[in-house]
Design a protein around this motif. Structure first.
Motif, PDB file in Angstrom:
ATOM      1  N   UNK A  51      -8.769  13.712 -42.825  1.00 12.65           N
ATOM      2  CA  UNK A  51      -7.422  14.284 -42.885  1.00 12.65           C
ATOM      3  C   UNK A  51      -6.816  14.101 -44.276  1.00 12.65           C
ATOM      4  N   UNK A  85      -1.129  13.371 -42.702  1.00 16.74           N
ATOM      5  CA  UNK A  85      -1.975  13.188 -43.892  1.00 16.74           C
ATOM      6  C   UNK A  85      -2.495  14.527 -44.426  1.00 16.74           C
ATOM      7  N   UNK A  86      -2.899  15.436 -43.488  1.00 11.36           N
ATOM      8  CA  UNK A  86      -3.470  16.697 -43.954  1.00 11.36           C
ATOM      9  C   UNK A  86      -2.432  17.587 -44.634  1.00 11.36           C
ATOM     10  N   UNK A  87      -1.167  17.509 -44.145  1.00 19.08           N
ATOM     11  CA  UNK A  87      -0.115  18.299 -44.795  1.00 19.08           C
ATOM     12  C   UNK A  87       0.142  17.796 -46.215  1.00 19.08           C
ATOM     13  N   UNK A  88       0.110  16.496 -46.361  1.00 16.90           N
ATOM     14  CA  UNK A  88       0.308  15.934 -47.706  1.00 16.90           C
ATOM     15  C   UNK A  88      -0.838  16.355 -48.612  1.00 16.90           C
ATOM     16  N   UNK A  89      -2.070  16.290 -48.069  1.00 15.38           N
ATOM     17  CA  UNK A  89      -3.240  16.679 -48.868  1.00 15.38           C
ATOM     18  C   UNK A  89      -3.132  18.142 -49.286  1.00 15.38           C
ATOM     19  N   UNK A  90      -2.702  18.984 -48.352  1.00 17.42           N
ATOM     20  CA  UNK A  90      -2.592  20.414 -48.657  1.00 17.42           C
ATOM     21  C   UNK A  90      -1.551  20.662 -49.747  1.00 17.42           C
ATOM     22  N   UNK A  98      -9.576  24.327 -46.584  1.00 19.73           N
ATOM     23  CA  UNK A  98      -8.315  24.006 -45.916  1.00 19.73           C
ATOM     24  C   UNK A  98      -7.163  24.080 -46.925  1.00 19.73           C
ATOM     25  N   UNK A  99      -7.397  23.523 -48.120  1.00 17.56           N
ATOM     26  CA  UNK A  99      -6.357  23.548 -49.155  1.00 17.56           C
ATOM     27  C   UNK A  99      -6.081  24.980 -49.615  1.00 17.56           C
ATOM     28  N   UNK A 148      -7.339  16.974 -46.371  1.00 20.36           N
ATOM     29  CA  UNK A 148      -6.735  18.265 -46.034  1.00 20.36           C
ATOM     30  C   UNK A 148      -7.278  18.888 -44.760  1.00 20.36           C
ATOM     31  N   UNK A 149      -8.276  18.256 -44.144  1.00 16.90           N
ATOM     32  CA  UNK A 149      -8.865  18.810 -42.923  1.00 16.90           C
ATOM     33  C   UNK A 149      -7.957  18.430 -41.741  1.00 16.90           C
ATOM     34  N   UNK A 150      -7.518  19.416 -40.974  1.00 20.76           N
ATOM     35  CA  UNK A 150      -6.544  19.105 -39.919  1.00 20.76           C
ATOM     36  C   UNK A 150      -7.183  18.250 -38.823  1.00 20.76           C
ATOM     37  N   UNK A 166     -15.166  22.270 -46.304  1.00 21.07           N
ATOM     38  CA  UNK A 166     -14.117  22.334 -45.275  1.00 21.07           C
ATOM     39  C   UNK A 166     -12.775  21.911 -45.874  1.00 21.07           C
ATOM     40  N   UNK A 167     -12.810  20.856 -46.711  1.00 15.03           N
ATOM     41  CA  UNK A 167     -11.581  20.353 -47.315  1.00 15.03           C
ATOM     42  C   UNK A 167     -10.998  21.373 -48.298  1.00 15.03           C
TER      43      UNK A 167
END
Lengths: 252, 451
Positions: free
Chosen positions: B392, A74-79, A107-108, B395-397, A103-104
């Motif tokens: 997540x 999920x985080x890779x997709x968000x990024x 991360x991006x 984007x938060x791992x 934090x979000x």
């Protein structure tokens, strides 16, 4: 440019097949509305796109900006720019809205090779976006969604979207349960983000939202398949005739 | 096989009883209390896992005869100051292996008319203030370790706040353990708050070296009418050290007691807290956070005794257990016959981060009145998968998301700590103890809840 291409997508939840062959192409700059009765698979589609655990893809493919995303976290997709607006936003006591968002966002930015925003720049950005969504500053310092009303939670989803500026936003029933004023605020937030290089998929049960966000395409999802596609007029027709009309009319 | 001290005759520490008594001087009036306590230990023996109240505490590993008597050591002032939280701006009181160290402590003269300092001194100089309370608040019937403290205690902290006096600066009592080897120290605190007085006490247990020492502490608190005490207690003992803390607080009408306890380091930690609400309008709040990993064991026993009508209590304990850690929470709320209009809440929430961690939670209510509002709840679980996915999806791992949620679980208890610098110090200890390496360091400085 093709933003998202879904081909022959089948997905199951706990062994029950919910999506039974979904095909959908979303080009950059387009807004697509996915409508359908309860239990037709709308939310499942949204969750599969964002990689939630427990949704098993059994067949088909999902390509986002020419990359197969089904194996991504999920985080890779968000990024990479995919955003899910939740139907039921989750409360996270003990983590402030602001900290969470920082934090979000960082991360991006780190993923994109950009520098993290410092506290001052971040606060400036957050205040501007909060104003757009008419979110009280008090809410920002509270725990994520803790003690928010239903309408505040939905506005907070769009607020997060406005800060994170995704390429592809998937909004899962963001309009459900909103009064007309909150609906206008949410619609305004979505419209503000409209751009030639961004796309939005609006999953909704009600035609009303589409009076404020004008979609390029409307699709009807029924029993795990898209059974009818059209322009914004299809939504009006559905409103007047109900979903059962689609089933009898077929995909003409 | 090790010989365990299951009956009094085997408690080697009591061999010192005569020496302790001979050194009492003007404090000899404490002798009857000491003799009674010694007899209790001799007759009952020290607790074993067969005692209900000690069932889950793996007390077998604690052999009281394995520890020696502390000897006086001179500690370097610079290193002592390093152990204290930064920018605390508190009145510092230092105890080494239970003994008050005036040269490492602030002068109590500035606190007059309040009396703050050595308990040994107070036995001699302020018998009239000490005698009504010393050994009169804590009942050691089920807790022979507390009786052992009473029989052999040689020094400690005495705090007396006269009527209407408000101590603005917090008192920071730092108990340094293990300074002279594998010893048993007997810290003792007596706090007497007269009517409408107010104070904040920070009770800080910290290990000096890496010895396997044993801290056996007793704290007694008396709150007169309308008095207010905020009490923060944290133990950050050396790895493998034993920490037993027994606390009893007696409250008169309209008094307010808030105690926040943090067990973040040490081998075996057992805290007993008893609050007796003896006057109408009295209110008591107990909260606690336990962070334990590896083979640590932390056991909190609480007991709130609502003796009269219109008394309130709240308890909120959270545990974060990792590795093969074991946690115990046993919370008793007792409402006496005809003590009506009681509001008592108890909550115990537990987060298990590993398969090997174990939690035992035992909430108990004993209610002998009919017009009361008492609630208790206990939860046990892993991190919430919906919360994890939500983070997540932004984007938060995964690792950071887990760390944030774990820290957030802890931070809700820490937010109740009244002194900001103490809160920051505790947060940093918790931070060190959690597996949070992926987190930014500003988390502690800003607090997750206050970015």
């Amino acid at each position: 440019m093709t933003m998202l291409k879904i081909e022959g997508l089948h997905a199951s939840v706990a062994g029950n097949e919910i999506l039974k062959g979904v095909d959908l192409t979303v080009n950059a700059g387009e807004i697509h509305a996915i409508m359908g009765p309860n239990g037709s698979g709308k939310s499942t589609l949204a969750h599969v796109l964002c990689g939630r655990d427990g949704y098993e893809v059994t067949q088909g493919s999902v390509t986002y900006l020419d990359e197969d995303i089904l194996e991504m976290s999920p985080e890779d997709r968000a990024c990479r720019g995919i955003f899910l607006g939740f139907q039921y936003p989750v409360e996270i006591p003990g983590v402030s809205n602001t900290y969470f968002l920082k934090a979000a966002l960082n991360a991006l930015r780190t993923y994109r090779g950009e520098e993290e925003l410092d506290a001052v720049d971040f606060l400036g950005l957050v205040k501007a976006k909060a104003k757009l969504l008419q979110l009280d500053n008090d809410l920002l310092s509270r725990g994520v969604n803790v003690g928010f009303s239903g309408g505040e939670k939905k506005r907070n989803e769009i607020f997060q979207m406005a800060v994170l500026e995704p390429r592809l936003a998937v909004l899962d029933e963001t309009d459900s349960g909103l009064d007309i004023d909150a609906l206008k605020v949410v619609a305004n937030g979505v419209n503000k983000l409209r751009a030639p290089d961004r796309s939005t998929i609006i999953v909704t049960h009600y035609q009303r939202l589409l009076d404020y966000i004008v979609p390029d395409f409307v699709h009807v999802l029924q029993d795990g398949r898209i059974v009818k596609s059209g322009d914004k007029n299809l939504a009006h027709e559905l409103e007047a005739k109900g979903y059962s009309w689609v089933a009898t009319a077929g995909n003409s | 096989m090790n010989r365990s001290a299951t009956n009094g005759s085997a408690v080697a520490a009591l061999d010192r009883f005569a020496d302790v008594v001979n050194s009492l001087g003007e404090a000899r009036w404490t002798l009857p209390a000491r003799e009674a306590a010694r007899d209790h230990v001799m007759n009952k023996g020290l607790p074993t896992p067969r005692d209900e109240a000690w069932r889950f505490a793996n007390i077998r590993s604690l052999d009281p005869n394995a520890f020696t008597t502390p000897t006086a050591v001179q500690l370097d002032r610079g290193r002592v100051d390093e152990l204290a939280p930064r920018e605390l701006h508190a009145h510092q009181l230092v105890f080494v292996d239970g003994r008050f160290q005036p040269e490492l402590s602030a002068s109590a003269a500035v606190l007059a008319p309040a009396i703050v300092g050595s308990l040994r001194q107070a036995w001699q100089d302020h018998r009239e203030l000490v005698e009504p309370y010393f050994d009169r608040i804590l009942n050691y019937h089920d807790n022979a370790y507390a009786a052992l403290n009473t029989s052999l205690v040689e020094d400690g902290l005495f705090v007396y706040v006269p009527r209407g006096v408000v101590l603005d600066r917090p008192l920071h009592a730092m108990f340094i353990g293990g300074a002279s080897g594998e010893t048993m120290s007997l810290p003792r605190i007596l706090v007497v708050m007269e009517e409408s007085s107010q104070a904040t006490l920070l009770e800080d247990y910290v290990g000096w070296g890496e010895h396997r020492y044993f801290t056996n502490a007793v704290t007694e608190v008396q709150l007169r009418a309308n008095a207010n005490l905020r009490h923060v207690r944290w133990s950050h003992e050396s790895e493998g050290a034993f920490h037993l803390g027994s606390l009893a607080c007696r409250q008169d009408r309209d008094s307010h007691y808030a105690a926040h306890s943090f067990a973040v380091r040490g081998g075996l930690t057992r805290n007993d807290a008893v609050a007796e609400l003896a006057g109408t309008g009295a209110e008591c709040q107990l909260s606690g956070l336990v962070v334990a990993g590896e083979n640590q064991l932390v056991d909190n026993h609480t007991e709130i005794r609502h003796l009269v009508s219109h008394t309130n209590s709240q308890q909120h304990y959270r545990y974060i257990l990792d590795g093969r850690a074991r946690g115990v929470f046993a919370g008793m709320v007792h409402v006496a016959p005809d003590a009506q209009k009681i509001d008592a809440q108890q909550n115990n929430e537990n987060l298990l981060l590993s398969d090997g961690a174990t939690m035992n939670t035992i909430p108990q209510l004993e209610i002998y009145a009919d017009d009361v509002k008492c609630s208790h709840g206990a939860t046990l679980g892993q991190l919430d998968s919906a919360q994890l996915f939500y983070m997540r999806s932004r984007g938060i791992d995964e690792k950071t998301a887990r760390n944030l949620l774990t820290y957030a679980f802890a931070s809700e208890i820490m937010e109740a700590v009244p002194v900001l610098a103490a809160r920051a110090a505790i947060a940093s200890m918790v931070f060190d103890q959690l597996p949070l390496d992926a987190l930014e360091t500003d988390l502690v400085r800003e607090g997750v809840g206050h970015a």
